[in-house]
Design an enzyme around this catalytic site. Sequence first.
Site, short mmCIF file in Angstrom:
data_model
loop_
_atom_site.label_atom_id
_atom_site.label_comp_id
_atom_site.label_asym_id
_atom_site.label_seq_id
_atom_site.Cartn_x
_atom_site.Cartn_y
_atom_site.Cartn_z
N GLU A 116 -10.43 -39.24 10.30
CA GLU A 116 -11.31 -40.05 10.69
C GLU A 116 -12.04 -39.80 11.77
O GLU A 116 -12.18 -40.59 12.60
CB GLU A 116 -10.63 -41.24 10.86
CG GLU A 116 -9.79 -41.84 9.49
CD GLU A 116 -9.31 -43.17 9.27
OE1 GLU A 116 -9.26 -43.82 10.44
OE2 GLU A 116 -8.75 -43.66 8.26
N GLU B 184 -5.23 -42.20 2.89
CA GLU B 184 -4.51 -43.41 3.27
C GLU B 184 -5.05 -44.64 2.74
O GLU B 184 -6.26 -44.57 2.28
CB GLU B 184 -5.09 -43.69 4.76
CG GLU B 184 -4.55 -42.74 5.53
CD GLU B 184 -4.90 -42.98 7.27
OE1 GLU B 184 -5.14 -44.01 7.40
OE2 GLU B 184 -4.85 -42.12 7.94
O1 IFM Z 1 -3.48 -46.76 11.66
C1 IFM Z 1 -4.62 -46.19 10.94
C2 IFM Z 1 -4.73 -44.72 11.07
O2 IFM Z 1 -4.22 -44.35 12.47
C3 IFM Z 1 -6.11 -44.36 10.76
N1 IFM Z 1 -6.56 -45.07 9.72
C4 IFM Z 1 -6.49 -46.42 9.64
C5 IFM Z 1 -5.02 -46.85 9.87
C6 IFM Z 1 -4.94 -48.61 9.78
O3 IFM Z 1 -5.99 -49.00 10.53
#
Ligand code: IFM
Length: 447
Positions: free
Chosen positions: A167, A351
């Site tokens: 990210e 994710e």
């Molecule tokens: O916890 C975060 C993670 O570190 C990166 N992606 C989003 C998740 C939830 O906010």
Amino acid sequence: MIPTRADFPPGFLFGTATSAYQIEGAALGGAGPCHWDSFAATPGNVAGAADGARACDHLTRYEADLDLVAGAGFDIYRFSTSWARVLPGGAGAPNPEGLDFYDRLVDATLARGLRPALTLYHWELPSALADLGGWANRDTAHRFADFAALMAKRLGDRVWSWATVNEPFCAGWLGHFEGVHAPGLRDIRATARAMHHLALAHGLGLAALRAAGASEIGIVLNFEPAFPADPGEEARAAALRYDAVFNRFFLGGVARGAYPDLALEGLGPYLPPGWQADIAAISAPIDWLGVNYYTVKRIAPAPGPWPGWAERPAPGRKTDMGWEIAPMALPDLLRWISGSHTGDLPLYVTENGMAAPDTVLAGANGPEIRDEDRIAFLAGHLAAAREAIAGGVPLKGYILWSLLDNFEWAFGYGKRFGLVHVDFESLQRTPKASYHALRRMLQESTP
Ligand code: IFM
């Protein structure tokens, strides 16, 4: 109802994910300071004045945590390596304890029949590099490539897949434009440079990994489909700007060798001179793309300088983060990514998950967390993944965020994303109902 493995193509993989700073315990094991330590130590930045010093103490409890991953029947364990743990000064002499930890972690992952999916950078920039300007300094991208080479040399014979950066939008934009992530800046010049240098770090890291013989290399990007908050032309234009910065800046750089014009409108004047010469490295071929998906956004115009957008409150059902629950947007997102940018490149949802209040109940055999809302969320998103596959998207796997409740950055420990509840006093782990539901689903058949 959660779909079963048999509802997915043969070989489709399931996993769960964590990240180093959020679970390991940053004060343990000889790690150097990182910019999240100092961001968290600055009053007002993190809810409850929390930090990652102890977190879930995964550093000493990783064996039991991996038992939970394997016990559920997952195929992949996605984790990240802390740059500050491995190279406490950001460069120079490694911390042998840090390297040994990741060595043991990879071996323990493999010993349980799991595929180790390693992300090199999930945001804990060593303070020594932050002192030199952090991501606004081009040199940080070169130091990242050195870190990548070191990790590949040590672990390249055993890691199943490599992600360079997780990210980069959050590290770049949220950290330098909105000031809600480390280093907490609100400066468009630093933002433009950080965004570009994060992309360059990916490119240089990719080359370093390839040179060290690593394979299965990708990057993990987050996406939020942006919808105009009203039917007016101004809202439409604001949503397009949001989309360009959030969804298309890194995707465009990596997959097309071009940053979107609508992002360059605002960031272009502040990019470092000669940035175009880096695009070849940034857009070198990758082996897969990770897609992190949580929600969609409703965007309205806002007065003032570029980018001139404002988020409107989500309608309908929301998670504990206030994020709209929108599984129906996932198939279109995946179709758009592969149709317009990545073609046949394998995609993974790297994710997806939700924060929920998760009341702990006294059950007959100990604490129980009946997180039916999370089960419904996962069922909806897994169904959406099936729909995308049926529509021809080359989606190869689905990784849930997160294995454990953990340090949710500026929200501290109040937002729980885990399949496994963590009591942050005792550090006791308790699998939630969602963990058990997934275990049943995953163990119905094997890939
Ligand atoms: O916890 C975060 C993670 O570190 C990166 N992606 C989003 C998740 C939830 O906010």
